[in-house]
Structures are given as structure tokens and as C-alpha cells.
Enzyme design. Sequence first.
Site, PDB file in Angstrom:
ATOM      1  N   ASP A 288       0.799  -1.368  -0.162  1.00 27.23           N
ATOM      2  CA  ASP A 288      -0.123   0.227  -0.007  1.00 27.23           C
ATOM      3  C   ASP A 288       0.860   1.733  -0.224  1.00 27.23           C
ATOM      4  O   ASP A 288       2.189   1.462   0.070  1.00 27.23           O
ATOM      5  CB  ASP A 288      -1.232  -0.075   1.067  1.00 27.23           C
ATOM      6  CG  ASP A 288      -2.013   0.593   0.374  1.00 27.23           C
ATOM      7  OD1 ASP A 288      -1.783   1.349  -0.164  1.00 27.23           O
ATOM      8  OD2 ASP A 288      -3.335   0.978   2.081  1.00 27.23           O
TER       9      ASP A 288
HETATM   10  C1  BGC Z   1      -5.304   3.140  -0.252  1.00 28.22           C
HETATM   11  C2  BGC Z   1      -5.209   2.441  -1.315  1.00 28.22           C
HETATM   12  C3  BGC Z   1      -4.595   2.807  -2.820  1.00 28.22           C
HETATM   13  C4  BGC Z   1      -3.549   4.132  -2.253  1.00 28.22           C
HETATM   14  C5  BGC Z   1      -3.284   4.084  -4.048  1.00 28.22           C
HETATM   15  C6  BGC Z   1      -3.730   3.666  -0.180  1.00 28.22           C
HETATM   16  O1  BGC Z   1      -3.901   4.975   0.601  1.00 28.22           O
HETATM   17  O2  BGC Z   1      -4.699   2.445   1.014  1.00 28.22           O
HETATM   18  O3  BGC Z   1      -6.750   2.043  -1.240  1.00 28.22           O
HETATM   19  O4  BGC Z   1      -4.879   2.320  -3.473  1.00 28.22           O
HETATM   20  O5  BGC Z   1      -3.786   4.557  -1.467  1.00 28.22           O
HETATM   21  O6  BGC Z   1      -4.054   5.543  -4.263  1.00 28.22           O
END
Ligand code: BGC
Length: 763
Positions: A288
Site C-alpha cells: 500500500d
Molecule cells: C490506499 C489504497 C490506494 C492507494 C493508492 C492508499 O492510501 O490505502 O487503497 O489504492 O492509496 O492510491
Amino acid sequence: MRTVITLLFVFACFLSTAPVFGAEPDAMKQVDVLMNKMTLTEKIGQLNQYSSTFDITGPPPADEAGQARLEHIRSGQVGSMLNVVGVAATRRAQELAVKNSRLGIPMLFGFDVIHGYQTMFPIPLAEAASWDMAAVEQSARIAAVEAGAAGLHWTFAPMVDISRDARWGRVMEGAGEDPYLNAIVAAARVRGFQGDDLSKPDTIAACAKHFAAYGFAEAGRDYNTAEISDDTLFNVVLPPFKAAVDAGVATVMNGFNEVNGIPVTADERLQRQLLKGEWGFEGMVVSDWGSIGELMPHGVAADLKQAAHLAITAGSDMDMESSAYLKHLPELVKAGLVDEKIIDDAVRRVLLLKAKLGLFEDPYRYCDAQREKEVIYSESHQAAARDVARKSIVLLKNKDNLLPLKKDMGVLAVIGPLADDKDAPLGSWRGKGVTDSAVSLLAGIKAAVGKNVTVRYAQGATLGVGTRSFVEELSLNHDDRSGIKAAVEAARGADTVIMALGEEAFQSGEGRSQVEIGLKGVQMDLLKAVHAVNPNIVVVLSNGRPLVLTEINDMVPALVEAWHLGSQSGHAVADVLFGDHNPSGKLPMSFPRHVGQLPLYYNHKKTGRPGPDPGGLVFWSHYTDMPNSPLFPFGFGLSYTTFDYGDIALSNKEIAFDEKLTITTTLTNTGKHSGAEVVQLYVRDLVGSRTRPVKELKGFQKITLAAGASQKVSFTIDSNDLAFYTRDGQWRAEPGEFVVFIGTNSRDVQEARFTLKQGRQLN
Ligand code: BGC
């Protein structure tokens, strides 16, 4: 997985001009050939993902960090980028990588296409309320068509996290509290995004996230520690991920949270042993955002180098925005601390995905400006968005059949902060949805009634909340009552009042946890003031999470749960209000009576003290000031017609492990309208080696019946449907007595019993 392997064989043609690929038909071999030519630095580059921090189509970045990133793209140090969108930008970025780097390896472009790219569909929680998998699949399909036309290869969806706590802002992004519904929805979304051929430019790779248990953040506070037992992890949290893997999901994203004292990004048991080992997942795991770097504040890594070491060892293949791999994997490999085989495995997963997407054949296959112009936000996509939106609406209350409204009533008052709002319906995580582009409720109502009805509108109040930033929230005036008077006047003497209340788009979503989940600001004051002059009120709710509706429910005769429904929201709600569509949605999460009940879910355990104490004492599992039960249970939703359930008939009283049981009832539409009903099947395992939930959803069917019509509805289950993570860590059913329930929601059911005879699971 079989599909994935087949695809690999089929899409093995590679960039003819690139020196690295021959014309061999076997993608695996092609990737191996390429990997033999790659230096360690080039391999590690494939594991690095950057977000776009400068305009890739504009002049070169002025700042040093931007310049360094640009250089990394040119030198093959970037395997993927997120947030570069649109044909012009993705083409330009791709050229930078392909034309300048030694091996010309194309980059993957990812983006959070959560409920639509530009045509916005209902937020995922709402869409799950449709219990209509064709609709769910179609919305993901269209999202992929639009995203693919914008040069994208990959969405960070579906989120398959189970959520039991409505304080958590990200409940809007998943399919709610039930593992079975989440699993079915996950598979439908994966099918919708990926289609049957990833190399087609109208399909994109999906990503099941956040592996695992991110939704179990303590007290519903985003990013908080997940405190979860193996029982809940294996029986509740993991099944939707398994379903996504079985549906061929191309990628999985880990999460920010820890489980059992180990941040999941560094969890070898989850990623390497379970996902890639036992489940045989052959796709790629992406971290993530910055979650590898967050191993430092978590306190399991002293520095970024140790974080990189832990994450790659655990099975996180691609580093989203921590730069940990780029900076530290080379030295870790050279020092012998990370085996190069681990790097090779990760790189192979990344390159195979690129091969499946057809990027080696043509790195620009998703970059077609004409297609981009034609398909994004097309008329047919709007029509589909309206259809899915109305299927997602849940009718919570309809006293004396106040709804549907007549299109020729005299005066209709439309009141509330969300009535003329064209932005809230787009919801959180709105991709490239254009601010203020949705059909507002007011516009939808006016379009439905034409000139036949006098529509009086008053805003009445602001939402009393601003959630884009904490600072904005603090500076807002929550007490502005100046609009209430005009609203009261609009309501006075009107035949019916529609009140649009709830939450703005960014009140839910990532980082938007709340301790209160009622109506913010002076919305309740507005409702009470209007109610005092005209109680004939239909409340239309827009929200991204279950709300506490106890007081409102006591006050008004009709309640419509309209979530954040996307681009065509106003038309969809009007379709339901005026009876052009008979609502059939059912809640995918329990709605509590009080925030103090959270976490609240229907498939809870019985406990050792489940019932009221026979002696009238307090010593049983309950609250002394409120019932345990929700206000509206999981699976609940009304219709303009009524349905009657006949008795349950079982094909057998006993089944063996290799036998099937058919459970049948007769559904009759006893009302005056044609309508659809979601018939729900639940099971309870009365005695297990582990404690078992009081009910577990095991099947559902959405049946449409004309007024007066009847239909037999049958479900067939076998021992596989009764399997669970047993005390000895096996996934299998245990012999014994079971209760089977059929009903219109998780509370209102009828039951029968059967026995699973002694024996062993076959597979
Ligand atoms: C989120 C993800 C997301 C990623 C990219 C993160 O803060 O938890 O779900 O896909 O950002 O934007």
C-alpha cells in the site's frame, strides 16, 4: 489460476522493435529471456512504483526530487506509475521509459478506479446493496472500458475488506460485513474489470485489497491496529480474498495495519506462505502507499533498509512510493542478506502481468485518443449508471404506503442540504469524476414530474461538516440555523415533503473515521422544525456508511437509503420515489441503534450467556440501556409490493459428506406491484470444534415476480458449503446438526434442521 496460465501462453507476442523479446509463444519463457538480460539494478527498478508528482506532459520538473524521478523513468528504474491518467499523459510517460531505457520495458499505469473512472457508479457499499451480480459486474466492466480508454492498465480495486464498524470511513469502499456476499461481489468485480482477456485494451488488471484485516482497525479508526483472532481472520476476513484469487485476480495489495503484532506488509505467513504458497497465487503483490516505509513507525524496522529487507522477504513484490527497494535492495542482495531468487520471483510476477496486458507487444495499446474521446462518459454508460444506481437503493420504511408518490400531486417540497447537491452523489474515491457533475435529487425530481407538480425547494441547512481536511472541519460554522425558516415555509401546506439529508462525499472514505455516525450540523433541527408543520415526510439519505437513524425512524413515515449513487443519482432516486422502479436493495451492513453498539454484525457468536437471564437478572450478554439488535438488520430492505414465504422443505433430513441437500420454499408476490425479492439462505452449525456464528449467509437469489405470481425457490448445498477453519486449522465441515434458515433478511427467517452424518471432507 488456470485462466491466468492460459493467458500467459496466449499473449506471448512481444514488441517487435525491442531488442529483448523474440517471437516465442511462451510468455514465461519470454520473461525468462528478458530477465537473463537484466542487471540487478534493472530488475529492482521493475519493483519500484512512483506516483506522478509532476505533469508528465509538461516541462521537465524544476525541483530536484522531480528531476530524479524523471531520470529513474528514463533509466528503467520505474516498473509502474500510479496517478498518471489520460492517453496523452500515459503515452508520454510510456515513451520516456520505452525510448530511453536500455531494455525498453514498458511501465504499468495504475489508478484507483473504485466505482467508475469518469462515469460514476454507486459507491461499492451501495452497489453491494443491489445483491445483483450482473449489475456489479457491469459497473466494473464499464469502469474498465473507460479506464482502459484513458491509457490505464490496472485498478486498485476491488477492496474486499470486511467491515463491521461504521465508524471506519472506508466501509464505503467494500461490500459490507458478510464474507459470503463479499466473496461473490469480489469475484463479480474481478470478472468485470479483467474480462476474459487481459490483453484487450478495454480490460484492466484488478487488485484485491488490503491483504489482510485492514477493516478490523480497532474502534473504527483508520490505520489503527487490527486486533483479530485466527478464527475471524480465516473464517471471515480471508474468504473474499480467496474468492478473488480463484476468480483470477491479477494483483493483491497489502495494507497499513498489523495483525498479531506484525504489519501485514512484512507478514510472511500471510503473503508468502498463504497467498502465494497454499493458495497458489501467481500474480503480483503491491504494497500500500508507503506501507514499506511505515514499517519504521510501526517499530519493526529501524531504518528503510531493514524495512525493504522485511517487505521483500515477506512477499511484497512492488514498492508503492517508499523508494525502499530502489534505495536498498541492491546492497541487501550484494551483502547476501536477500537472495536474488526472491528478487527474480518478484520481477517475474511484474513482467508476466505486463505480458498478459499485451504491453510487450505494444506498449501503447491502451493509448488511443479516438477511443478515449468516444467511450468515456458515453450515453450508454450513463444509462447503465442510472440502472445500477436504482438497483442499489434500499427502502427502509414506508408507513401506510406513502411511497411511491404520484406524479400529479399538487405541491411537493424538496428540502435539505443535499437536495440540490451535484457533488455528494459522486462519493469518495471518485476517480476522474468531475466535481459537481452528478444529477442532483432536485433535478431528478423535476425531470420526473415535469410541470404536473409544483416543486418548492429550500436548502434549509448546510451539512455542518467539511471533511477534506481537519483544519477545514474546525473552522466550519456548524450552527447556522438561518435557512430553517424558509424551509419551514416551503414545507407548510405541501402535499409531501422530501428531505435530502446525510453525508457529503468526503465524509467517508480513507482517513474519514468518525466517532458519531448520525446527521451532522443542524440537520436534525431542520428535520424537527419541518416535521412540526408537516409530518408527511420522506427522508432520502445520502451517505457512505450506515448511520444511526433511531430518532429519524421514530419521526418520519418513509425512509429511503440512497447512499452516494454516482453520476445519475437524482434520476435513479426519482425513479424509485415515483414508482418507475420498485426498490429491491437490501442492506449489506447492519444499521445500529446507537454508535455504542459498534462493531455490530449479524453473524456474531452466541456467547456462553446469550439469552435473557431466566431469573430476570442482568448477568447475560447485553446492554442495560438498549437492545443488542440493530435498528435495521443485515439483508433488510422493503419493496412497494409484499412477499410471502411458504414453508421450508428439505430434500433430506440427513446428508453424507458427498451428498447434496436441497432447500426449497415458495415465494409469492402478495402485493399489487411487480417486484424483485432477494431470497436469503443462512446456516447455523449448532456444535463445532470452534464456536460458530448464530447465522451465516450461504446463498441468495434475486427473484422478480409479477403481482400475484408464485415461484419455487431452491438452494442446493453440500458439505463444502458448511466448511470452516476448524480447531485443528483445517478447512472442512464437521458432522452434526445444522439449522437452515430462509428469509427476507437476516432477522426474519423460518428454519428447519438437518444432520451432516459422520464422515470426511472429500477434497
Ligand atoms: C490506499 C489504497 C490506494 C492507494 C493508492 C492508499 O492510501 O490505502 O487503497 O489504492 O492509496 O492510491
